[in-house]
Design an enzyme around this catalytic site. Structure first.
Site, PDB file in Angstrom:
ATOM      1  CB  THR A 284      90.953  -1.606 -66.152  1.00 41.40           C
ATOM      2  OG1 THR A 284      91.491  -2.717 -66.883  1.00 41.40           O
ATOM      3  CG2 THR A 284      90.891  -1.959 -64.678  1.00 41.40           C
ATOM      4  CD  GLN A 314      92.146  -6.401 -67.271  1.00 41.89           C
ATOM      5  OE1 GLN A 314      91.423  -6.958 -68.100  1.00 41.89           O
ATOM      6  NE2 GLN A 314      93.419  -6.127 -67.515  1.00 41.89           N
ATOM      7  CD  GLN A 336      92.534  -9.785 -64.477  1.00 36.80           C
ATOM      8  OE1 GLN A 336      92.139 -10.804 -65.026  1.00 36.80           O
ATOM      9  NE2 GLN A 336      93.476  -9.022 -65.005  1.00 36.80           N
ATOM     10  CG  ASP A 337      92.240  -5.555 -62.192  1.00 41.03           C
ATOM     11  OD1 ASP A 337      93.086  -6.251 -61.627  1.00 41.03           O
ATOM     12  OD2 ASP A 337      92.459  -4.927 -63.243  1.00 41.03           O
ATOM     13  CG  ASP A 358      97.148  -8.087 -60.470  1.00 45.71           C
ATOM     14  OD1 ASP A 358      97.915  -8.779 -59.777  1.00 45.71           O
ATOM     15  OD2 ASP A 358      97.344  -7.876 -61.685  1.00 45.71           O
ATOM     16  NE  ARG A 426     100.293  -9.589 -61.070  1.00 47.79           N
ATOM     17  CZ  ARG A 426     100.087  -9.953 -62.320  1.00 47.79           C
ATOM     18  NH1 ARG A 426     101.040 -10.599 -62.995  1.00 47.79           N
ATOM     19  NH2 ARG A 426      98.945  -9.675 -62.934  1.00 47.79           N
TER      20      ARG A 426
END
Length: 528
Positions: A284, A314, A336-337, A358, A426
């Protein structure tokens, strides 16, 4: 602005919280009482006491031990060879830790009293050292190296860093100077031109990037390489103007290049784009289209994008490890990310952030103000989680504050929002800290607001808060009943403003950035 000693009242709630709790006057009787790792801290202190080292030198001894284990870890990693991307990440992060620890040691060895802002600088450096070790461990886990010798060594180093963090914090409290009074004027909140951001910044040199050959360079990377070797004052800036076009390249701003201003022609005209992803074998950390490590970085008028498809997992658009960095009128696009707010202190202002899972994550202390946050359509059976904040020790300067921003569905989600759940965040780590304040939340936000990390129960030690939000998704009657979630009052909320949370009034005002230092008056919410 909070005075240095008033920070005693904020224990564990936010990055600046534990400063006085680790020092005299706050009631702490043991050097390890507020440590991230109290048992290991006491063992370390016991060894120092048997060597007759005075308490005032505990912090310096801990930093020295941190440097020793950092160099030992770096030597081991180099001896092991570059055996994959995760180890390469660890080498980079270990080198950064050594640099930051040397700066901490220099400050602790000073005989001068330390001002509150200087103390926050030191604690930011120590927090970045811990964050870097955490990122290294994350990458090793991603590639299946958890539990191996590399992992164990980095894990041991991270433990030592955590002990040092608490002892440094305690020492800083004892070195505190009387708080200074800020007399400089502060900016208005209404300026809207890119020029307003940079008009007060002293530039040593300016170069231009243009793909058509009309500038000094045809790629952003070439311009940054040139800037990295420039000779200039540490207090000035180097400006790179990036002309309208799509620049397909993965860019890294090195740690030694401080005071860089990257000025595009507007977020819909200047694009820096890449497509690295975890699905293609990168960690990542390495997927970032644009990564910045040099402090005092400013970007404006640029879209940063990672075009990897959502099934590739990611895929970071920007990774930011630059202290006192500002992204103004920028756009961040991925799934994502999207935005890796990695470490240190950041301000994201009048910017737009798109993503799914996220998509704002990391261990930085970051404020997002006057931003549009746009969850987009995820993969089937996925849920959207806007934030995943990674604070794993109460002493660390870390947390996300989303203030005076808008949470809206992306265009591909507008007619399908009933099919995909969207949550505010989260808890990635045990002390995950995230607040939404005076924001507009569209009705597509789930009434629970927040969601657990997988099957794990939300830790009681997190701090998730909401204050004076409005819109169809802002109601708190059906929010989660976690011990760490709260409907904040004004006093708590003020601690998460630009002026308090990242000490912005010390370093942002002189750039003429149109930010708001504190809360908006309740009567004016929704009018700005």
């Amino acid at each position: 602005m909070l005075t240095f000693y008033s920070l005693f009242t904020l224990l564990h709630l936010l990055p600046t919280a534990a400063l006085a709790a680790a020092g005299g006057g706050g009631g702490a009787t043991s050097p390890c009482e507020t440590s991230c790792h109290p048992t290991h801290c006491m063992s370390f202190i016991s060894n120092l006491q048997s060597s007759s080292i005075p308490p005032d030198n505990y912090s310096l001894a801990a930093v020295d031990q941190s440097l020793t284990i950092t160099r030992s870890t770096a030597h081991f990693l180099n001896q092991a060879g570059r055996v994959g991307p995760a180890v390469e990440d660890c080498l980079e992060l270990t080198a950064a830790a050594a640099d930051d620890l040397e700066l901490v040691k220099e400050k602790l060895m000073s005989s001068k009293a330390i001002k509150a802002a200087e103390a926050d600088d030191v604690m930011t450096l120590m927090s970045a050292v811990v964050a870097g070790a955490g990122s290294c461990l994350d990458g090793l886990e991603e590639v299946g190296m958890a539990g191996g010798e590399v992992f164990r060594r980095v894990e041991a180093a991270k433990l030592v860093y955590g002990v040092a963090l608490g002892l440094v914090e305690r020492r800083l409290a004892s070195m505190a100077a009387a708080p200074a009074v800020i007399t400089n004027g502060r900016p208005t909140n209404k300026s809207s031109t890119i020029g307003s951001l940079i008009m007060n910044i002293p530039f040593d040199q300016t170069v231009t990037v243009a793909k058509d050959g009309s500038g000094n360079f045809t790629s952003v990377n070439d311009a940054i390489t040139f800037a990295s070797h420039s000779t200039r004052s540490s207090s000035t800036f180097f400006k790179i103007i990036v002309k309208p076009d799509i620049y397909v390249e993965n860019v890294v701003v090195p740690k030694r290049l401080t005071g860089l201003v990257l000025e595009g022609s507007g977020m819909r005209q200047t694009f820096i784009t890449g497509n690295r992803s975890a699905g293609d074998g990168y960690t990542t950390y390495q997927t970032a289209t644009f990564a910045v490590n040099g402090d005092r970085f400013i970007a404006t008028g640029i879209t940063f994008e990672n075009t990897a498809l959502p099934q590739n997992k990611q895929a970071v658009a920007v990774r930011n490890s630059a202290d006192r960095s500002i992204f103004y009128k920028c756009r961040f696009i991925s799934f994502q990310d999207t935005l890796y707010a990695h470490s240190k202190r950041h301000l994201y202002l009048h910017s737009t952030i798109h993503g799914t899972v996220d998509f704002i994550f990391g261990r930085a202390a970051a404020v997002f103000q006057f931003c549009e946050i746009l969850p987009r359509r995820p993969l089937p059976k996925q849920i959207n989680t806007i934030t995943a904040q990674g604070k794993d020790c109460p002493n660390i300067r870390s947390g996300f504050s989303i203030h005076l921003s808008s949470i809206l569905p992306g265009k591909d989600l507008i007619d399908k929002s009933d099919l995909f759940y969207t949550y505010l965040g989260r808890p990635w780590k045990n002390y995950s800290t995230t607040v939404f304040m005076q924001c507009y939340m569209d009705g597509f936000v789930r009434p629970e607001g927040w969601v657990e990390w997988g099957e794990e129960v939300a830790p009681r030690t997190i701090f998730y808060g909401e204050f004076e939000n409005y819109g169809g998704g802002a109601g708190t009657d059906r929010r989660v009943r976690w011990e760490g979630y709260r409907r904040m009052g004004k006093e708590d909320a003020e601690r998460f403003t630009v002026g308090e949370f990242i000490g912005g009034d010390e370093w942002i005002w002189n750039h003429s950035v149109p930010y708001r230092s504190g809360l908006l008056d309740s009567d004016n919410i929704g009018r700005e």
